[in-house]
Design an enzyme around this catalytic site. Structure first.
Site, PDB file in Angstrom:
ATOM      1  CB  CYS A  42      35.629  39.367  40.822  1.00  0.00           C
ATOM      2  SG  CYS A  42      36.057  38.132  39.510  1.00  0.00           S
ATOM      3  CB  THR A  44      33.936  38.540  36.483  1.00  0.00           C
ATOM      4  OG1 THR A  44      35.012  37.450  36.305  1.00  0.00           O
ATOM      5  CG2 THR A  44      32.772  38.131  35.649  1.00  0.00           C
ATOM      6  CG  HIS A  47      35.670  41.690  32.189  1.00  0.00           C
ATOM      7  ND1 HIS A  47      36.578  42.584  31.582  1.00  0.00           N
ATOM      8  CD2 HIS A  47      36.558  40.521  32.604  1.00  0.00           C
ATOM      9  CE1 HIS A  47      37.716  42.249  31.716  1.00  0.00           C
ATOM     10  NE2 HIS A  47      37.828  40.989  32.419  1.00  0.00           N
ATOM     11  CG  HIS A  67      31.045  36.243  41.471  1.00  0.00           C
ATOM     12  ND1 HIS A  67      31.156  37.192  40.470  1.00  0.00           N
ATOM     13  CD2 HIS A  67      32.455  35.783  41.443  1.00  0.00           C
ATOM     14  CE1 HIS A  67      32.297  37.464  40.208  1.00  0.00           C
ATOM     15  NE2 HIS A  67      33.144  36.451  40.671  1.00  0.00           N
ATOM     16  CB  CYS A 103      27.541  17.140  36.247  1.00  0.00           C
ATOM     17  SG  CYS A 103      27.612  18.868  36.205  1.00  0.00           S
ATOM     18  CB  THR A 292      37.486  26.509  33.756  1.00  0.00           C
ATOM     19  OG1 THR A 292      37.822  26.412  32.457  1.00  0.00           O
ATOM     20  CG2 THR A 292      36.072  27.260  33.881  1.00  0.00           C
TER      21      THR A 292
HETATM   22  P1  NAD Z   1      43.812  41.148  36.942  1.00  0.00           P
HETATM   23  O1  NAD Z   1      43.589  41.417  35.578  1.00  0.00           O
HETATM   24  O2  NAD Z   1      43.617  41.959  38.057  1.00  0.00           O
HETATM   25  O3  NAD Z   1      45.425  40.643  36.937  1.00  0.00           O
HETATM   26  C1  NAD Z   1      46.065  40.747  35.990  1.00  0.00           C
HETATM   27  C2  NAD Z   1      47.312  41.230  36.174  1.00  0.00           C
HETATM   28  O4  NAD Z   1      48.457  41.313  35.272  1.00  0.00           O
HETATM   29  C3  NAD Z   1      47.313  42.824  36.825  1.00  0.00           C
HETATM   30  O5  NAD Z   1      47.856  43.152  37.880  1.00  0.00           O
HETATM   31  C4  NAD Z   1      48.249  43.583  35.750  1.00  0.00           C
HETATM   32  O6  NAD Z   1      48.627  44.663  36.074  1.00  0.00           O
HETATM   33  C5  NAD Z   1      49.299  42.450  35.224  1.00  0.00           C
HETATM   34  N1  NAD Z   1      49.760  42.570  33.942  1.00  0.00           N
HETATM   35  C6  NAD Z   1      49.171  43.246  32.794  1.00  0.00           C
HETATM   36  N2  NAD Z   1      50.305  43.133  31.708  1.00  0.00           N
HETATM   37  C7  NAD Z   1      51.130  42.488  32.094  1.00  0.00           C
HETATM   38  C8  NAD Z   1      52.116  41.986  31.520  1.00  0.00           C
HETATM   39  N3  NAD Z   1      52.699  42.035  29.998  1.00  0.00           N
HETATM   40  N4  NAD Z   1      53.139  40.963  32.270  1.00  0.00           N
HETATM   41  C9  NAD Z   1      52.768  40.464  33.460  1.00  0.00           C
HETATM   42  N5  NAD Z   1      51.795  41.141  34.230  1.00  0.00           N
HETATM   43  C10 NAD Z   1      50.884  41.836  33.448  1.00  0.00           C
HETATM   44  O7  NAD Z   1      43.073  39.987  37.153  1.00  0.00           O
HETATM   45  P2  NAD Z   1      42.750  38.735  38.229  1.00  0.00           P
HETATM   46  O8  NAD Z   1      41.435  38.613  38.889  1.00  0.00           O
HETATM   47  O9  NAD Z   1      44.102  38.447  39.149  1.00  0.00           O
HETATM   48  O10 NAD Z   1      42.858  37.326  37.482  1.00  0.00           O
HETATM   49  C11 NAD Z   1      43.880  36.961  36.595  1.00  0.00           C
HETATM   50  C12 NAD Z   1      43.457  36.624  35.373  1.00  0.00           C
HETATM   51  O11 NAD Z   1      42.901  35.246  35.337  1.00  0.00           O
HETATM   52  C13 NAD Z   1      42.554  37.513  34.429  1.00  0.00           C
HETATM   53  O12 NAD Z   1      42.956  37.381  32.968  1.00  0.00           O
HETATM   54  C14 NAD Z   1      41.152  36.864  34.723  1.00  0.00           C
HETATM   55  O13 NAD Z   1      40.305  37.293  33.644  1.00  0.00           O
HETATM   56  C15 NAD Z   1      41.451  35.317  34.722  1.00  0.00           C
HETATM   57  N6  NAD Z   1      40.466  34.510  35.409  1.00  0.00           N
HETATM   58  C16 NAD Z   1      40.463  33.260  34.940  1.00  0.00           C
HETATM   59  C17 NAD Z   1      39.406  32.527  35.381  1.00  0.00           C
HETATM   60  C18 NAD Z   1      39.159  30.990  35.113  1.00  0.00           C
HETATM   61  O14 NAD Z   1      38.568  30.518  35.392  1.00  0.00           O
HETATM   62  N7  NAD Z   1      39.918  30.674  33.810  1.00  0.00           N
HETATM   63  C19 NAD Z   1      38.914  32.981  36.433  1.00  0.00           C
HETATM   64  C20 NAD Z   1      38.982  34.060  37.342  1.00  0.00           C
HETATM   65  C21 NAD Z   1      39.891  34.890  36.743  1.00  0.00           C
HETATM   66 ZN    ZN Z   2      26.237  19.677  34.443  1.00  0.00          ZN
END
Ligand code: NAD
Ligand code: ZN
Length: 347
Positions: A42, A44, A47, A67, A103, A292
């Site tokens: 993932c 994450t 990161h 995970h 919860c 989230t």
């Molecule tokens: P990822 O980073 O692989 O996908 C992001 C995509 O955006 C990439 O393919 C990248 O090329 C593209 N990108 C970069 N700049 C861009 C722009 N200017 N315009 C359009 N596209 C652009 O990540 P992912 O695993 O697909 O996750 C997507 C996002 O969601 C990430 O920011 C991640 O951190 C977040 N996320 C949030 C949650 C949550 O619970 N809120 C959970 C999982 C992931």
């Molecule tokens: Zn709780």
């Protein structure tokens, strides 16, 4: 107590190592011991590899990470009632306390005391792990292990797409990473109108088309706002799904919205973006909400329905498969945007 090979954040610094760790030998009364069949990497995990600020706060090394997975139940705690040895499962990765305000008001996904598998507890990039009974999600026996292992990010996509009306709505999705690509498939399956996608990587742009996007634009080369206006009689899109975590993408998305549109924000930003609150949000009467995780467990039932009824086909998103020991290769490909989902197999 035997040992197993695992991918471990060994020290509070960049990098990950593969090393022998003890096989967990304590299974609590409401926990299950799982044998991992496949686990996928993932964003994450990248990161955590890089040891970014979020990791520094959340990870206490040494920690086995990973995970997103598919596994088999090999032992159940004495009070476990919903699972038996041999069951084929994946997992909701948010471990909720069950007793806090969130919860108790139906919001386990944002539990006040949330722990995450592979972050706060040892994860799945190994052979065996222990998780709470509640977090195990029973898979249909015919679900391929690679697809089972990517249901957790699929849940992010499903929750985001289905957090408002989608049928017959024009949609803009910014970012076609793994989750954006899954969101395209889900939006298409659920009857979205035009699906416009922005993405910069070639591989991902091509996959966006295959997942059902109507139009795929490169925001560094094309004027997305003009395109959206032309396509929608100057009105803008009904639904905006931010899935890139990039400030410029958010700006494009907000300016491309129709008045009274729905914006769902999933992407996480490195630093807080600046938005044109007056013109792009307030005067437009937009509905904006944050996403989230996945709803526990409504989202999982939606995933089950989409997969079981073959409404979505994610097989093309599994671009690479490696044994656990070759995880560095997967991380490299992902960092270069040359992979989508990389699935690892324990040895
Ligand atoms: P990822 O980073 O692989 O996908 C992001 C995509 O955006 C990439 O393919 C990248 O090329 C593209 N990108 C970069 N700049 C861009 C722009 N200017 N315009 C359009 N596209 C652009 O990540 P992912 O695993 O697909 O996750 C997507 C996002 O969601 C990430 O920011 C991640 O951190 C977040 N996320 C949030 C949650 C949550 O619970 N809120 C959970 C999982 C992931
Ligand atoms: Zn709780």
């Amino acid at each position: 107590m035997g040992t197993q090979k695992a991918i471990v954040k060994e020290n509070p610094e960049a990098g990950l190592v593969i090393k022998d760790v003890p096989i967990p030998d304590k299974v609590g009364p409401k926990e299950v011991l799982l044998k991992v069949k496949a686990a996928s990497i993932c964003g994450t995990d990248l990161h955590i590899y890089d040891w970014n600020d979020w990791s520094k706060v959340n990870i206490k090394p040494p920690r086995v990470i990973g995970h997103e997975f598919a596994a088999e139940v090999v032992e159940i705690g004495k009070d476990v009632t919903s699972l038996k040895v041999g069951d084929y499962v994946s997992a909701e990765t948010h471990i909720a306390c069950g007793t806090c305000y969130m919860c108790k008001t139906g919001n386990k996904h944002i539990c006040q005391n949330m722990k995450i598998i592979g972050v706060h507890t040892d994860g799945a990039f190994t052979n065996y792990l222990v998780i709470p009974e509640e977090n195990a999600w029973k898979n249909p026996t015919d679900l391929p292990i690679e697809i089972a292992s990517i249901q957790e990010p699929l849940g992010n996509a499903v929750y985001t797409v289905l957090s408002g009306d989608i049928a017959a709505k024009d949609v803009l999705i910014t970012g076609a990473g793994p989750i954006g690509l899954m969101a395209i498939a889900v939006a298409r399956a659920c009857g979205a109108g035009k699906i416009i996608v922005t993405e910069v990587s070639e591989l991902r742009k091509n996959l966006a088309k295959e997942m059902g996007a109507s139009f795929v634009l490169d925001p560094t080369k094309e004027n997305v706002l003009e395109f959206v206006k032309d396509l929608t009689d100057g009105l803008g899109v009904d639904v905006g799904l931010e899935m890139s975590g990039k400030e410029s993408a958010l700006e494009t998305l907000l300016s491309s919205m129709k008045k009274r549109g729905r914006v769902s924000l999933l992407g996480v930003f490195d630093s807080d973006p600046v938005i044109k609150l007056n013109n792009d949000v307030i005067f437009k009467g937009l509905d904006i909400h944050g996403i989230t995780g996945r709803l526990m467990f409504q989202t999982w039932y939606q995933i089950k329905s989409l997969l079981e009824n073959k409404r979505i086909d994610l097989s093309k998103l599994v671009t690479h498969k490696f044994p656990l020991s070759k995880f560095e290769e997967g991380i490299k490909l992902l960092k270069k945007g040359e992979a989508v989902k990389v699935v690892l197999y324990p040895e």
